[in-house]
Design a protein around this motif. Sequence first.
Motif, PDB file in Angstrom:
ATOM      1  N   LYS A 264       8.341   8.216  16.098  1.00 30.44           N
ATOM      2  CA  LYS A 264       9.546   8.936  15.676  1.00 30.44           C
ATOM      3  C   LYS A 264      10.451   8.073  14.786  1.00 30.44           C
ATOM      4  N   LEU A 265       9.822   7.454  13.792  1.00 30.66           N
ATOM      5  CA  LEU A 265      10.506   6.585  12.843  1.00 30.66           C
ATOM      6  C   LEU A 265      10.625   7.282  11.495  1.00 30.66           C
ATOM      7  N   PRO A 266      11.509   6.776  10.632  1.00 28.74           N
ATOM      8  CA  PRO A 266      11.588   7.351   9.280  1.00 28.74           C
ATOM      9  C   PRO A 266      10.258   7.224   8.553  1.00 28.74           C
ATOM     10  N   LYS A 267      10.060   8.098   7.595  1.00 31.37           N
ATOM     11  CA  LYS A 267       8.842   8.092   6.790  1.00 31.37           C
ATOM     12  C   LYS A 267       8.726   6.767   6.041  1.00 31.37           C
ATOM     13  N   ALA A 268       7.526   6.231   5.992  1.00 28.94           N
ATOM     14  CA  ALA A 268       7.283   4.972   5.285  1.00 28.94           C
ATOM     15  C   ALA A 268       7.221   5.213   3.782  1.00 28.94           C
ATOM     16  N   ILE A 269       7.907   4.361   3.030  1.00 26.78           N
ATOM     17  CA  ILE A 269       7.771   4.332   1.576  1.00 26.78           C
ATOM     18  C   ILE A 269       6.439   3.673   1.227  1.00 26.78           C
ATOM     19  N   ALA A 270       6.106   2.649   2.018  1.00 28.60           N
ATOM     20  CA  ALA A 270       4.873   1.889   1.805  1.00 28.60           C
ATOM     21  C   ALA A 270       4.535   1.136   3.083  1.00 28.60           C
ATOM     22  N   ALA A 271       3.297   0.683   3.167  1.00 26.96           N
ATOM     23  CA  ALA A 271       2.869  -0.255   4.204  1.00 26.96           C
ATOM     24  C   ALA A 271       2.784  -1.613   3.527  1.00 26.96           C
TER      25      ALA A 271
ATOM     26  N   TYR B  88       0.849  -1.194   0.000  1.00 29.14           N
ATOM     27  CA  TYR B  88       0.000   0.000   0.000  1.00 29.14           C
ATOM     28  C   TYR B  88       0.881   1.240   0.000  1.00 29.14           C
ATOM     29  N   GLU B  89       0.754   2.039  -1.047  1.00 33.28           N
ATOM     30  CA  GLU B  89       1.500   3.293  -1.137  1.00 33.28           C
ATOM     31  C   GLU B  89       0.576   4.500  -1.023  1.00 33.28           C
ATOM     32  N   SER B  90      -0.703   4.252  -0.783  1.00 33.70           N
ATOM     33  CA  SER B  90      -1.698   5.298  -0.556  1.00 33.70           C
ATOM     34  C   SER B  90      -2.901   4.633   0.109  1.00 33.70           C
ATOM     35  N   GLY B  91      -3.856   5.449   0.519  1.00 39.55           N
ATOM     36  CA  GLY B  91      -5.066   4.922   1.143  1.00 39.55           C
ATOM     37  C   GLY B  91      -4.950   4.832   2.657  1.00 39.55           C
ATOM     38  N   GLN B  92      -5.999   4.295   3.284  1.00 41.78           N
ATOM     39  CA  GLN B  92      -6.092   4.290   4.739  1.00 41.78           C
ATOM     40  C   GLN B  92      -4.987   3.472   5.408  1.00 41.78           C
ATOM     41  N   ILE B  93      -4.672   2.313   4.861  1.00 43.82           N
ATOM     42  CA  ILE B  93      -3.623   1.478   5.475  1.00 43.82           C
ATOM     43  C   ILE B  93      -2.291   2.216   5.427  1.00 43.82           C
ATOM     44  N   PHE B  94      -1.972   2.838   4.313  1.00 40.80           N
ATOM     45  CA  PHE B  94      -0.743   3.626   4.220  1.00 40.80           C
ATOM     46  C   PHE B  94      -0.789   4.815   5.165  1.00 40.80           C
ATOM     47  N   ASP B  95      -1.919   5.500   5.240  1.00 40.43           N
ATOM     48  CA  ASP B  95      -2.055   6.643   6.152  1.00 40.43           C
ATOM     49  C   ASP B  95      -1.846   6.216   7.596  1.00 40.43           C
ATOM     50  N   ASP B  96      -2.381   5.042   7.968  1.00 44.83           N
ATOM     51  CA  ASP B  96      -2.190   4.523   9.327  1.00 44.83           C
ATOM     52  C   ASP B  96      -0.718   4.199   9.586  1.00 44.83           C
ATOM     53  N   ALA B  97      -0.031   3.651   8.578  1.00 42.43           N
ATOM     54  CA  ALA B  97       1.397   3.350   8.717  1.00 42.43           C
ATOM     55  C   ALA B  97       2.205   4.632   8.865  1.00 42.43           C
ATOM     56  N   THR B  98       1.824   5.664   8.136  1.00 48.29           N
ATOM     57  CA  THR B  98       2.494   6.958   8.248  1.00 48.29           C
ATOM     58  C   THR B  98       2.300   7.536   9.650  1.00 48.29           C
ATOM     59  N   ALA B  99       1.099   7.412  10.181  1.00 48.11           N
ATOM     60  CA  ALA B  99       0.823   7.889  11.542  1.00 48.11           C
ATOM     61  C   ALA B  99       1.634   7.084  12.563  1.00 48.11           C
ATOM     62  N   TYR B 100       1.745   5.769  12.351  1.00 54.08           N
ATOM     63  CA  TYR B 100       2.549   4.914  13.235  1.00 54.08           C
ATOM     64  C   TYR B 100       3.998   5.403  13.261  1.00 54.08           C
ATOM     65  N   ALA B 101       4.538   5.708  12.085  1.00 53.66           N
ATOM     66  CA  ALA B 101       5.919   6.197  11.997  1.00 53.66           C
ATOM     67  C   ALA B 101       6.070   7.523  12.733  1.00 53.66           C
ATOM     68  N   THR B 102       5.144   8.423  12.538  1.00 54.61           N
ATOM     69  CA  THR B 102       5.196   9.724  13.202  1.00 54.61           C
ATOM     70  C   THR B 102       5.119   9.567  14.717  1.00 54.61           C
ATOM     71  N   GLU B 103       4.152   8.775  15.186  1.00 59.19           N
ATOM     72  CA  GLU B 103       3.963   8.564  16.630  1.00 59.19           C
ATOM     73  C   GLU B 103       5.194   7.949  17.293  1.00 59.19           C
TER      74      GLU B 103
END
Length: 138
Positions: A103-110, A86-101
């Motif tokens: 303090k991890l590098p930005k996700a390329i994909a979930a 997943y490079e877009s959509g809700q699953i990717f958005d959730d993975a991006t939030a996980y990384a932010t929460e």
Amino acid sequence: MAKLNDEMKDLVNRAFAFIATVDENGNPQVGPKGTMRILDDEHLIYNEETGRQAWHNLQTNGKIAVAFHPFPGLKGFRVEGHVKIYESGQIFDDATAYATENKLPKAIAAVVISIDRTLTLNAGPEAGTVIEDAPLDD
């Protein structure tokens, strides 16, 4: 699909995960995935952060094995399955939030792993025993 039981879920939450993939020439690759976590009883998920060899391999054939083993300890397990990226959509958005929460590098994909088979990684004669083999026909 095969399902994670409570003992497996506990180990996923406390052990470090290593994934194994294979490239188009059959060359194996093994590497750690520090963002591996449970999505639900039949799926694991991790954030792809490097975009290197495992990423290439998964885009090529989508097959994966994930090993969980405590240290110290003699009982672990492995899952085998296939991925959906997943490079877009809700699953990717959730993975991006996980990384932010966290303090991890930005996700390329979930990367979501559908669990087809579970096996023991126990020391001794039980090593490699199939726990559940239930691939989903795609």
